[in-house]
Design an enzyme around this catalytic site. Structure first.
Site, mmCIF file in Angstrom:
data_model
loop_
_atom_site.group_PDB
_atom_site.id
_atom_site.type_symbol
_atom_site.label_atom_id
_atom_site.label_comp_id
_atom_site.label_asym_id
_atom_site.label_seq_id
_atom_site.Cartn_x
_atom_site.Cartn_y
_atom_site.Cartn_z
ATOM 1 N N TYR A 116 -7.717 6.626 5.252
ATOM 2 C CA TYR A 116 -7.358 5.382 6.890
ATOM 3 C C TYR A 116 -7.259 6.544 7.799
ATOM 4 O O TYR A 116 -5.975 6.443 8.681
ATOM 5 C CB TYR A 116 -6.039 4.418 6.693
ATOM 6 N N CYS A 157 -5.226 10.273 27.689
ATOM 7 C CA CYS A 157 -4.203 10.237 28.504
ATOM 8 C C CYS A 157 -3.051 9.378 28.382
ATOM 9 O O CYS A 157 -1.936 9.068 28.348
ATOM 10 C CB CYS A 157 -4.547 9.512 29.423
ATOM 11 N N GLU A 203 -8.137 -2.671 -7.127
ATOM 12 C CA GLU A 203 -8.684 -2.263 -5.625
ATOM 13 C C GLU A 203 -8.236 -1.127 -4.804
ATOM 14 O O GLU A 203 -7.747 -0.628 -3.977
ATOM 15 C CB GLU A 203 -8.704 -3.606 -4.637
ATOM 16 N N PRO A 204 -8.003 0.175 -6.238
ATOM 17 C CA PRO A 204 -7.691 1.550 -5.736
ATOM 18 C C PRO A 204 -8.468 2.068 -4.070
ATOM 19 O O PRO A 204 -10.332 1.316 -4.000
ATOM 20 C CB PRO A 204 -7.775 2.709 -7.038
ATOM 21 N N GLY A 205 -7.518 2.318 -3.187
ATOM 22 C CA GLY A 205 -8.321 3.196 -1.636
ATOM 23 C C GLY A 205 -8.318 4.694 -1.499
ATOM 24 O O GLY A 205 -8.493 5.276 -2.211
ATOM 25 N N ARG A 206 -6.958 4.964 -1.368
ATOM 26 C CA ARG A 206 -6.741 6.037 -1.121
ATOM 27 C C ARG A 206 -6.884 7.367 -2.472
ATOM 28 O O ARG A 206 -6.251 8.010 -2.109
ATOM 29 C CB ARG A 206 -5.055 6.311 -0.327
ATOM 30 N N SER A 224 0.655 -1.234 -0.281
ATOM 31 C CA SER A 224 0.213 -0.139 -0.091
ATOM 32 C C SER A 224 0.566 1.643 0.181
ATOM 33 O O SER A 224 1.563 1.299 1.043
ATOM 34 C CB SER A 224 -0.675 -0.200 1.081
ATOM 35 N N GLY A 264 -3.350 0.392 -3.845
ATOM 36 C CA GLY A 264 -1.825 0.755 -3.239
ATOM 37 C C GLY A 264 -1.719 2.031 -3.580
ATOM 38 O O GLY A 264 -0.381 2.552 -3.733
#
Length: 419
Positions: free
Chosen positions: A394, A365, A279-282, A209, A246
């Protein structure tokens, strides 16, 4: 533009949350300021939020279609499952890569057809396979004998893609040996599909990716051709090659697309009847979203500064655990002056700007909740608003809710000329 000038569109598909129409050329930072002003009357007026430019999603798809025309994209929902994004891409003919019942269900609710969904995780929960079978989602991936027998028992009419182990070729953020069958095992699985009378339709892989290179994909395609030839020689006729995701929507994409499509054309010419998908996402969403957050805490300790903002590594900045990229914020609160190096120019807000080695923390915290560490920044004040760009991939979905801190708000917009 004032808050009152935000015009909610009446689209031909019912987008939720609503999408606002803006004039062509409207700056993202100006729009972010509008959203900041619009929430001043709310109880939590200093809540962080995203803004999403659906017009940029459209432009990214146009870029893909122009240079990867023969490779159909299946949007990786895990990257950003925002409903308007899914609905928009579905309306434009994009397929969807889903990895769970939740993602399949979300896609179906957005109007995605079952035949346009790829259940793309090699090891699946049995009840999720049952749900896919029940809702008509047939295409899925696998990489081992046990998964194959599970599919035979639960969804015997499924269309199967065999995932190859391409660890030796991976670039960027790597999957390692979590998924994928070696070539010797892949040959045995091919024959087992034939023995079990299962419908093996193709091969898939993921080259890693976020790599800005075509080398991994081209090497993986050579690997696919080897298995394709083996299958053909054993009368198993494969019709789909899935080259994974990716991809980055960056300066090198055109060159990369030329190299990938040339390799596809050489190894799987039209006469083979093989269709190629990805399968492109970004690629579609990274540069379409910004994150806007207030500086709600500050401490000057000697010659160092500490700042506290509304999200950290347990939500919005989770990718900082995997990527070395430092996301430098811009300020929405003061006027910048051009007296500093470009790396910090956009944060300098005063004519005399004092610089401090700074650490930026998330709101939890946890001591590891560090967004930026030991970076030179101009002094900021409590109540300043910071603007981070390229935050669409993401980030908004990967919130663990640590200490109850989650970013729940997104303002979506699109230029009215594009709509």
């Amino acid at each position: 533009m004032h808050a009152a000038e935000l015009a909610c569109l009446e689209p031909h598909i019912s987008l939720k949350p609503p999408v606002y129409g803006v004039a062509e050329g409207e700056g993202r930072k100006e729009l972010a300021k509008t959203f900041v002003c619009s929430q001043k009357k709310l109880n939590e007026w200093d809540s962080s939020f995203y803004i999403g430019d659906l017009g940029q999603v459209v432009r990214n798809l146009q870029l893909w279609t122009k240079h990867m025309r023969q490779i159909r994209p299946y949007y990786a929902m895990k990257c950003n499952p925002s409903q308007p994004v899914v609905q928009l891409l579905a309306s434009l003919g994009v397929g969807f890569d889903c990895a769970s019942k939740f993602e399949i269900e979300s896609a179906l609710k957005c109007g995605v057809k079952p035949d346009d969904i790829l259940f793309a995780i090699p090891c699946k929960i049995s009840s999720h396979i049952e749900y896919a079978c029940r809702t008509g989602v047939r295409t899925m991936t696998f990489d081992n004998v046990d998964e194959l027998h599970k599919i035979k028992r639960i969804h015997p009419t499924g269309k199967l893609l065999l995932r190859l182990d391409v660890t030796d070729f991976e670039k960027g953020i790597k999957f390692g040996d979590k998924f994928g069958a070696s070539m010797p095992k892949a040959r045995k699985l091919t024959l087992l599909c034939k023995e079990l009378d299962l419908n093996l339709v193709g091969i898939c892989f993921h080259p890693g990716s976020g790599s800005d290179s075509s080398e991994a994909t081209r090497n993986c395609l050579q690997h696919c051709k080897e298995l394709y030839d083996f299958a053909t020689s054993n009368e198993v006729h494969l019709k789909t090659i899935d080259i994974g995701g990716g991809f980055i929507c960056g300066e090198n994409f055109i060159e990369i697309s030329e190299q990938v499509t040339a390799t596809v054309g050489k190894l799987f010419p039209p006469k083979t009847g093989v269709r190629v998908i990805a399968e492109p996402g970004r690629f579609f969403v990274k540069n379409a979203f910004e994150f806007v957050t207030p500086v709600h805490g500050k401490a000057i300790v000697g010659d160092r500064a500490k700042y506290y903002i509304g999200a950290g590594v347990f939500s919005t900045f989770c990718m900082s655990l995997f990527e070395e990229l430092k996301r430098i914020p811009e300020s929405l609160s003061r006027k910048a002056v051009g007296v500093l190096p470009k790396s910090i120019y956009k944060l300098c807000l005063q004519e005399t700007c004092e610089l401090y080695p700074s650490t930026v923390y998330g709101p939890t915290c946890a001591g590891v909740d560090v967004v930026l560490n030991n970076i030179l920044l101009p002094e900021a004040q409590i109540g300043d608003w910071w603007f981070f760009d390229n935050m669409g991939a993401y980030s908004s979905l990967l919130s663990l809710g640590f200490n109850g801190y989650m970013v729940l708000k997104t303002g979506f917009y699109i230029s009215q000329n594009i709509w």
